[in-house]
Design a protein around this motif. Structure first.
Motif, PDB file in Angstrom:
ATOM      1  N   GLU A  45       0.835  -1.205   0.000  1.00 34.91           N
ATOM      2  CA  GLU A  45       0.000   0.000   0.000  1.00 34.91           C
ATOM      3  C   GLU A  45       0.873   1.260   0.000  1.00 34.91           C
ATOM      4  OE1 GLU A  45      -3.960  -1.192   2.530  1.00 34.91           O
ATOM      5  OE2 GLU A  45      -2.074  -0.966   3.645  1.00 34.91           O
ATOM      6  N   ARG A  46       1.887   1.241   0.804  1.00 32.58           N
ATOM      7  CA  ARG A  46       2.756   2.404   0.932  1.00 32.58           C
ATOM      8  C   ARG A  46       3.550   2.633  -0.351  1.00 32.58           C
ATOM      9  NH1 ARG A  46       3.568   3.306   6.720  1.00 32.58           N
ATOM     10  NH2 ARG A  46       5.756   3.915   6.462  1.00 32.58           N
ATOM     11  N   LEU A  47       3.996   1.551  -0.980  1.00 33.28           N
ATOM     12  CA  LEU A  47       4.736   1.664  -2.229  1.00 33.28           C
ATOM     13  C   LEU A  47       3.835   2.226  -3.337  1.00 33.28           C
ATOM     14  CD1 LEU A  47       7.650   1.057  -2.980  1.00 33.28           C
ATOM     15  CD2 LEU A  47       6.927  -1.198  -3.785  1.00 33.28           C
ATOM     16  N   GLY A  48       2.590   1.760  -3.373  1.00 35.44           N
ATOM     17  CA  GLY A  48       1.645   2.276  -4.366  1.00 35.44           C
ATOM     18  C   GLY A  48       1.398   3.762  -4.190  1.00 35.44           C
ATOM     19  N   LYS A  49       1.282   4.203  -2.957  1.00 39.33           N
ATOM     20  CA  LYS A  49       1.074   5.629  -2.681  1.00 39.33           C
ATOM     21  C   LYS A  49       2.277   6.443  -3.145  1.00 39.33           C
ATOM     22  CE  LYS A  49      -0.757   9.293  -0.655  1.00 39.33           C
ATOM     23  NZ  LYS A  49      -1.940   9.977  -1.212  1.00 39.33           N
ATOM     24  N   LEU A  50       3.475   5.939  -2.850  1.00 42.46           N
ATOM     25  CA  LEU A  50       4.677   6.660  -3.239  1.00 42.46           C
ATOM     26  C   LEU A  50       4.807   6.726  -4.765  1.00 42.46           C
ATOM     27  CD1 LEU A  50       7.249   8.144  -2.655  1.00 42.46           C
ATOM     28  CD2 LEU A  50       8.408   5.935  -2.320  1.00 42.46           C
ATOM     29  N   VAL A  51       4.497   5.646  -5.452  1.00 45.39           N
ATOM     30  CA  VAL A  51       4.573   5.647  -6.915  1.00 45.39           C
ATOM     31  C   VAL A  51       3.651   6.715  -7.498  1.00 45.39           C
ATOM     32  CG1 VAL A  51       3.949   4.333  -8.985  1.00 45.39           C
ATOM     33  CG2 VAL A  51       5.373   3.284  -7.214  1.00 45.39           C
ATOM     34  N   ARG A  52       2.451   6.834  -6.968  1.00 44.86           N
ATOM     35  CA  ARG A  52       1.532   7.869  -7.471  1.00 44.86           C
ATOM     36  C   ARG A  52       2.084   9.267  -7.225  1.00 44.86           C
ATOM     37  NH1 ARG A  52      -2.022   4.075  -5.250  1.00 44.86           N
ATOM     38  NH2 ARG A  52      -2.342   5.296  -3.327  1.00 44.86           N
ATOM     39  N   ALA A  87      14.996   8.427   0.659  1.00 46.56           N
ATOM     40  CA  ALA A  87      14.435   8.456   2.014  1.00 46.56           C
ATOM     41  C   ALA A  87      12.961   8.043   2.000  1.00 46.56           C
ATOM     42  CB  ALA A  87      14.590   9.847   2.617  1.00 46.56           C
ATOM     43  N   LEU A  88      12.219   8.462   0.975  1.00 42.65           N
ATOM     44  CA  LEU A  88      10.806   8.089   0.884  1.00 42.65           C
ATOM     45  C   LEU A  88      10.626   6.606   0.580  1.00 42.65           C
ATOM     46  CD1 LEU A  88       9.469  11.250  -0.949  1.00 42.65           C
ATOM     47  CD2 LEU A  88       8.645  10.392   1.251  1.00 42.65           C
ATOM     48  N   LEU A  89      11.500   6.056  -0.247  1.00 42.03           N
ATOM     49  CA  LEU A  89      11.448   4.611  -0.513  1.00 42.03           C
ATOM     50  C   LEU A  89      11.707   3.826   0.764  1.00 42.03           C
ATOM     51  CD1 LEU A  89      13.275   4.437  -3.961  1.00 42.03           C
ATOM     52  CD2 LEU A  89      10.961   3.585  -3.502  1.00 42.03           C
ATOM     53  N   ARG A  90      12.662   4.288   1.541  1.00 44.93           N
ATOM     54  CA  ARG A  90      12.956   3.599   2.809  1.00 44.93           C
ATOM     55  C   ARG A  90      11.754   3.685   3.755  1.00 44.93           C
ATOM     56  NH1 ARG A  90      17.548   1.637   4.527  1.00 44.93           N
ATOM     57  NH2 ARG A  90      18.758   2.752   2.927  1.00 44.93           N
ATOM     58  N   ALA A  91      11.104   4.848   3.779  1.00 46.11           N
ATOM     59  CA  ALA A  91       9.923   4.993   4.636  1.00 46.11           C
ATOM     60  C   ALA A  91       8.777   4.127   4.132  1.00 46.11           C
ATOM     61  CB  ALA A  91       9.493   6.464   4.675  1.00 46.11           C
ATOM     62  N   ALA A  92       8.602   4.059   2.805  1.00 43.96           N
ATOM     63  CA  ALA A  92       7.527   3.235   2.245  1.00 43.96           C
ATOM     64  C   ALA A  92       7.731   1.758   2.551  1.00 43.96           C
ATOM     65  CB  ALA A  92       7.451   3.448   0.729  1.00 43.96           C
ATOM     66  N   MET A  93       8.977   1.315   2.521  1.00 43.60           N
ATOM     67  CA  MET A  93       9.284  -0.100   2.715  1.00 43.60           C
ATOM     68  C   MET A  93       9.577  -0.449   4.170  1.00 43.60           C
ATOM     69  SD  MET A  93       8.936  -1.496  -0.202  1.00 43.60           S
ATOM     70  CE  MET A  93       9.646  -3.089   0.209  1.00 43.60           C
ATOM     71  N   ALA A  94       9.379   0.498   5.068  1.00 42.57           N
ATOM     72  CA  ALA A  94       9.709   0.278   6.481  1.00 42.57           C
ATOM     73  C   ALA A  94       9.105  -0.995   7.061  1.00 42.57           C
ATOM     74  CB  ALA A  94       9.297   1.496   7.305  1.00 42.57           C
ATOM     75  N   PRO A  95       7.853  -1.375   6.712  1.00 40.72           N
ATOM     76  CA  PRO A  95       7.304  -2.627   7.267  1.00 40.72           C
ATOM     77  C   PRO A  95       8.114  -3.872   6.897  1.00 40.72           C
ATOM     78  CG  PRO A  95       5.534  -1.269   6.383  1.00 40.72           C
ATOM     79  CD  PRO A  95       6.822  -0.629   5.957  1.00 40.72           C
ATOM     80  N   ASP A  96       8.869  -3.819   5.797  1.00 39.75           N
ATOM     81  CA  ASP A  96       9.687  -4.955   5.376  1.00 39.75           C
ATOM     82  C   ASP A  96      11.125  -4.864   5.852  1.00 39.75           C
ATOM     83  OD1 ASP A  96       7.468  -5.887   4.121  1.00 39.75           O
ATOM     84  OD2 ASP A  96       8.226  -5.697   2.076  1.00 39.75           O
ATOM     85  N   ALA A 114       9.918  -6.998  -8.128  1.00 43.04           N
ATOM     86  CA  ALA A 114      11.376  -6.898  -8.026  1.00 43.04           C
ATOM     87  C   ALA A 114      11.845  -7.164  -6.602  1.00 43.04           C
ATOM     88  CB  ALA A 114      11.821  -5.509  -8.474  1.00 43.04           C
ATOM     89  N   VAL A 115      11.117  -6.637  -5.641  1.00 42.80           N
ATOM     90  CA  VAL A 115      11.457  -6.889  -4.234  1.00 42.80           C
ATOM     91  C   VAL A 115      11.402  -8.385  -3.939  1.00 42.80           C
ATOM     92  CG1 VAL A 115      10.695  -6.569  -1.854  1.00 42.80           C
ATOM     93  CG2 VAL A 115      10.732  -4.610  -3.429  1.00 42.80           C
ATOM     94  N   ASP A 116      10.313  -9.031  -4.357  1.00 48.51           N
ATOM     95  CA  ASP A 116      10.163 -10.468  -4.096  1.00 48.51           C
ATOM     96  C   ASP A 116      11.276 -11.258  -4.771  1.00 48.51           C
ATOM     97  OD1 ASP A 116       7.888  -9.898  -2.665  1.00 48.51           O
ATOM     98  OD2 ASP A 116       6.514 -10.339  -4.325  1.00 48.51           O
ATOM     99  N   ALA A 117      11.591 -10.894  -6.024  1.00 54.79           N
ATOM    100  CA  ALA A 117      12.619 -11.626  -6.765  1.00 54.79           C
ATOM    101  C   ALA A 117      13.986 -11.467  -6.108  1.00 54.79           C
ATOM    102  CB  ALA A 117      12.667 -11.131  -8.209  1.00 54.79           C
ATOM    103  N   LEU A 118      14.298 -10.263  -5.653  1.00 53.13           N
ATOM    104  CA  LEU A 118      15.594 -10.032  -5.016  1.00 53.13           C
ATOM    105  C   LEU A 118      15.705 -10.800  -3.701  1.00 53.13           C
ATOM    106  CD1 LEU A 118      15.915  -6.202  -5.681  1.00 53.13           C
ATOM    107  CD2 LEU A 118      17.415  -7.968  -6.597  1.00 53.13           C
ATOM    108  N   ILE A 119      14.610 -10.835  -2.959  1.00 51.83           N
ATOM    109  CA  ILE A 119      14.626 -11.574  -1.690  1.00 51.83           C
ATOM    110  C   ILE A 119      14.770 -13.069  -1.952  1.00 51.83           C
ATOM    111  CG2 ILE A 119      13.220 -12.216   0.313  1.00 51.83           C
ATOM    112  CD1 ILE A 119      12.083  -9.343   0.246  1.00 51.83           C
ATOM    113  N   ASP A 120      13.987 -13.596  -2.932  1.00 50.88           N
ATOM    114  CA  ASP A 120      14.030 -15.020  -3.238  1.00 50.88           C
ATOM    115  C   ASP A 120      15.403 -15.448  -3.734  1.00 50.88           C
ATOM    116  OD1 ASP A 120      11.405 -15.209  -2.525  1.00 50.88           O
ATOM    117  OD2 ASP A 120      10.613 -15.190  -4.587  1.00 50.88           O
TER     118      ASP A 120
END
Length: 247
Positions: free
Chosen positions: A139-146, A185-194, A237-243
């Protein structure tokens, strides 16, 4: 009424401090100082008014130069815009331009303040408000992309111009670095739950750049569809990098 014409002070035989006016009027010590204060106050106010007008004129001149410079940068690019070009567009002499802005970096820095206000890039300090009520990274990533897409739409022309001369003008590099740092900094904040690490954030930086937005725009996706597609790209991309164990 006591005259306030020019006077020559002197001390009379009776000990009273007075002034001899053109019309011969004699005034007391208190009246003399009252008139002196009135005259000095008038001089001060006149000087302040003149200085105020001069300062206002300087501000107006600087603004004319900045506006002319921004227009020429949009038309010709930054390194192809000369001082003579700017002076002609602003209706000023080249010496006046150089007196206010002695080099390209000074001009670009002044223009950058206006450009940043017009482009209004997403501010990392607004992250708490931006992501309020959004608990998942998706959800946070989608908001940031917009938010990024809206920003790129506003500022892509000047970002592209700045990128062309980034290596040649120090002020441009500082400006673009500021934009990159804010997005990071915004990407880091968006992905903070992960709990993202640096490698993941840098991968997302590459995939959230203005170049990706341009590709989606040029593919003629509707803006909302482009944002959804872009968010999906980032999430996959996040999932692929983690996997793959890269992050």
């Amino acid at each position: 009424m006591v005259s306030v014409a020019p006077f020559i002070p002197h001390l009379h035989v009776d000990g009273r401090f007075a002034a001899d006016y053109i019309n011969g009027t004699i005034i007391s010590r208190s009246d003399y100082f009252a008139n002196l204060a009135f005259c000095q106050f008038g001089k001060i106010m006149s000087r302040q008014y003149t200085m105020g007008k001069r300062a206002a004129s300087q501000v107006e001149t600087r603004e004319r130069i900045v506006q002319a410079t921004m227009a020429l940068h949009d038309e010709k690019g930054i390194t192809h815009t000369s001082i003579n070009d700017i002076a002609a567009r602003a209706g000023l002499g080249a010496a006046t331009v150089l007196r206010h802005f002695p080099d390209t970096n000074a001009l670009v820095t002044a223009c950058g303040q206006h450009v940043a206000a017009e482009m209004a890039p997403p501010d990392p300090e607004d992250a708490p408000e931006l992501f309020a009520g959004l608990s998942t990274a998706d959800e946070r990533l989608g908001k940031l992309v917009r938010e990024l897409h809206a920003f790129y739409e506003r500022g892509h022309v000047r970002i592209e111009i700045a990128e062309q001369d980034r290596s040649r003008v120090e002020a441009l590099d500082r400006f673009l670095t500021m934009l990159d740092d804010g997005r990071r900094a915004l990407l880091r904040a968006a992905m903070a739950p992960d709990d993202p690490d640096d490698a993941l954030i840098e991968a997302l930086m590459a995939l959230s750049s203005i170049c990706v937005w341009k590709s989606l725009r040029d593919s003629r996706f509707a803006p909302d569809v482009a944002a959804q597609f872009h968010t999906a790209i980032l999430r996959r991309a996040v999932d692929a990098l983690i996997d793959a164990g890269f992050v």
